[in-house]
Design a protein around this motif. Structure first.
Motif, PDB file in Angstrom:
ATOM      1  N   THR A  47       0.835  -1.202   0.000  1.00  0.00           N
ATOM      2  CA  THR A  47       0.000   0.000   0.000  1.00  0.00           C
ATOM      3  C   THR A  47       0.870   1.251   0.000  1.00  0.00           C
ATOM      4  O   THR A  47       1.791   1.370   0.812  1.00  0.00           O
ATOM      5  N   ILE A  48       0.580   2.146  -0.928  1.00  0.00           N
ATOM      6  CA  ILE A  48       1.186   3.479  -0.924  1.00  0.00           C
ATOM      7  C   ILE A  48       0.193   4.396  -0.220  1.00  0.00           C
ATOM      8  O   ILE A  48      -0.888   4.675  -0.749  1.00  0.00           O
TER       9      ILE A  48
ATOM     10  N   LEU B 216       9.045  -8.638  -8.341  1.00  0.00           N
ATOM     11  CA  LEU B 216       7.624  -8.308  -8.361  1.00  0.00           C
ATOM     12  C   LEU B 216       7.372  -7.039  -9.165  1.00  0.00           C
ATOM     13  O   LEU B 216       8.095  -6.054  -9.051  1.00  0.00           O
ATOM     14  N   LYS B 217       6.299  -7.058  -9.973  1.00  0.00           N
ATOM     15  CA  LYS B 217       5.886  -5.919 -10.783  1.00  0.00           C
ATOM     16  C   LYS B 217       4.420  -5.598 -10.507  1.00  0.00           C
ATOM     17  O   LYS B 217       3.625  -6.477 -10.168  1.00  0.00           O
ATOM     18  N   VAL B 218       4.070  -4.329 -10.690  1.00  0.00           N
ATOM     19  CA  VAL B 218       2.697  -3.888 -10.438  1.00  0.00           C
ATOM     20  C   VAL B 218       1.765  -4.454 -11.503  1.00  0.00           C
ATOM     21  O   VAL B 218       2.040  -4.372 -12.702  1.00  0.00           O
ATOM     22  N   GLN B 219       0.648  -5.023 -11.049  1.00  0.00           N
ATOM     23  CA  GLN B 219      -0.372  -5.549 -11.952  1.00  0.00           C
ATOM     24  C   GLN B 219      -1.631  -4.688 -11.959  1.00  0.00           C
ATOM     25  O   GLN B 219      -2.247  -4.484 -13.000  1.00  0.00           O
ATOM     26  N   SER B 220      -2.008  -4.188 -10.808  1.00  0.00           N
ATOM     27  CA  SER B 220      -3.214  -3.368 -10.713  1.00  0.00           C
ATOM     28  C   SER B 220      -3.146  -2.489  -9.471  1.00  0.00           C
ATOM     29  O   SER B 220      -2.344  -2.741  -8.558  1.00  0.00           O
ATOM     30  N   VAL B 221      -3.998  -1.456  -9.452  1.00  0.00           N
ATOM     31  CA  VAL B 221      -4.039  -0.514  -8.339  1.00  0.00           C
ATOM     32  C   VAL B 221      -5.490  -0.281  -7.949  1.00  0.00           C
ATOM     33  O   VAL B 221      -6.342  -0.062  -8.816  1.00  0.00           O
TER      34      VAL B 221
ATOM     35  N   GLY C 232      -4.960   4.106   1.481  1.00  0.00           N
ATOM     36  CA  GLY C 232      -4.033   4.404   0.402  1.00  0.00           C
ATOM     37  C   GLY C 232      -4.308   3.575  -0.831  1.00  0.00           C
ATOM     38  O   GLY C 232      -5.352   2.918  -0.943  1.00  0.00           O
ATOM     39  N   LEU C 233      -3.376   3.617  -1.773  1.00  0.00           N
ATOM     40  CA  LEU C 233      -3.507   2.828  -2.997  1.00  0.00           C
ATOM     41  C   LEU C 233      -2.960   1.427  -2.749  1.00  0.00           C
ATOM     42  O   LEU C 233      -1.764   1.254  -2.469  1.00  0.00           O
ATOM     43  N   GLN C 234      -3.846   0.432  -2.832  1.00  0.00           N
ATOM     44  CA  GLN C 234      -3.402  -0.955  -2.688  1.00  0.00           C
ATOM     45  C   GLN C 234      -2.870  -1.434  -4.032  1.00  0.00           C
ATOM     46  O   GLN C 234      -3.571  -1.394  -5.045  1.00  0.00           O
ATOM     47  N   VAL C 235      -1.626  -1.879  -4.012  1.00  0.00           N
ATOM     48  CA  VAL C 235      -0.943  -2.294  -5.234  1.00  0.00           C
ATOM     49  C   VAL C 235      -0.852  -3.814  -5.258  1.00  0.00           C
ATOM     50  O   VAL C 235      -0.353  -4.429  -4.308  1.00  0.00           O
TER      51      VAL C 235
END
Length: 280
Positions: free
Chosen positions: A158-159, A252-257, A263-266
């Protein structure tokens, strides 16, 4: 010759001797059974202890490898917490295949390079990782060398909104989640008039980063007047930001937000990762 009474007296002692002879045998049999059960319990307890010791040792090896990756990425964190799922552990060791490994990386701080955002690092309170279809030989665990290959990796982090506001670089901005969308609000002054602005953001994953673009920004306390709308559009453009997600453990790479309350769950993912590969 003996009479009936004398014959009965002779049989009495024989029967009594027979009964007394059986009782010690039963007691001995019961004692052997108790000893056997105790030995089995001790053996089982020893195997359980050995199984848990082996799991703890392997978890330490995995934690060290994740820590080394974080160092290679010029990042820092608290000690990763590792839990190898599935029992018994020793049968997984023999096969060299592990059902699932749960890794938690607390307080990850990673640098941002070549970025235009108003910060030089990203701080993540927790990176929660699940690694499945893990293959590692006994010799690899014992020596620390060799391949530890993870078939599938998923994770979340989470950001938080205060950090996102810092990255955007606009003071007075407030962010929250509403109906599954990221909502921004701010009070600004234009032409001597205070404008209370609100708008929703479109979140897009681009090149491993998170693109934030605000649209439909409007003043809630003014009519839709062109002179003010031009100012509002200009302000909305300043809210646009490309949040670069730094290098993370296990590639690990971001798939969705998804916007959440805090906050923003990544959502993160990777596949076919070698924990011992250089530069991972």
């Amino acid at each position: 010759m003996y009479g009936p009474q004398q014959s009965a007296n002779r049989e009495g002692p024989v029967a009594e001797v027979y009964e007394n002879d059986q009782r010690p045998r039963r007691r001995r049999g019961r004692g052997l059974l108790i000893i056997l059960v105790v030995l089995l319990l001790i053996l089982f307890g020893g195997l359980v202890v050995l199984d848990r010791y082996g799991a703890s040792f392997a978890e330490g090896v995995i934690a060290d490898k994740v820590t080394e990756q974080i160092r290679q990425q010029k990042a820092s964190s608290d000690t990763p917490q590792v839990d190898i799922a599935g029992t018994p552990f020793l049968t997984q060791v023999v096969r060299g295949e592990y059902q699932e490994i749960h890794i938690q990386v607390p307080n990850l701080s990673a640098p941002i390079e070549n970025s235009k955002v108003a910060a030089d690092k990203i701080n993540l309170a927790l990176v929660d990782i699940h690694a499945q279809d893990v293959k590692a030989s006994l010799d690899t665990l014992r020596s620390g060398t060799g391949d530890v290959v993870v078939g599938t990796v998923t994770g979340t982090s989470t950001i938080d909104y205060p950090q996102l506001i810092t990255l955007i670089g606009q003071k007075g901005l407030q962010l929250s989640a509403k109906d599954g969308k990221l909502v921004g609000a701010a009070s600004v002054t234009a032409l001597g008039q205070q404008l209370d602005l609100t708008g929703t953001a479109k979140l897009t994953v681009v090149n491993g980063g998170i693109q934030v673009r605000f649209a439909d920004v409007k003043a809630t306390n003014l009519p839709d007047v062109p002179v003010f709308q031009n100012f509002i559009n200009s302000y909305a453009a300043k809210l646009a930001v490309d949040v670069p997600v730094p290098a993370l453990p296990l590639q690990l790479k971001v798939q969705s937000v998804t916007p959440q309350a805090d906050g923003l769950q990544v959502t993160l993912a990777a596949s076919d990762v070698n924990l011992n590969a250089a530069g991972v």
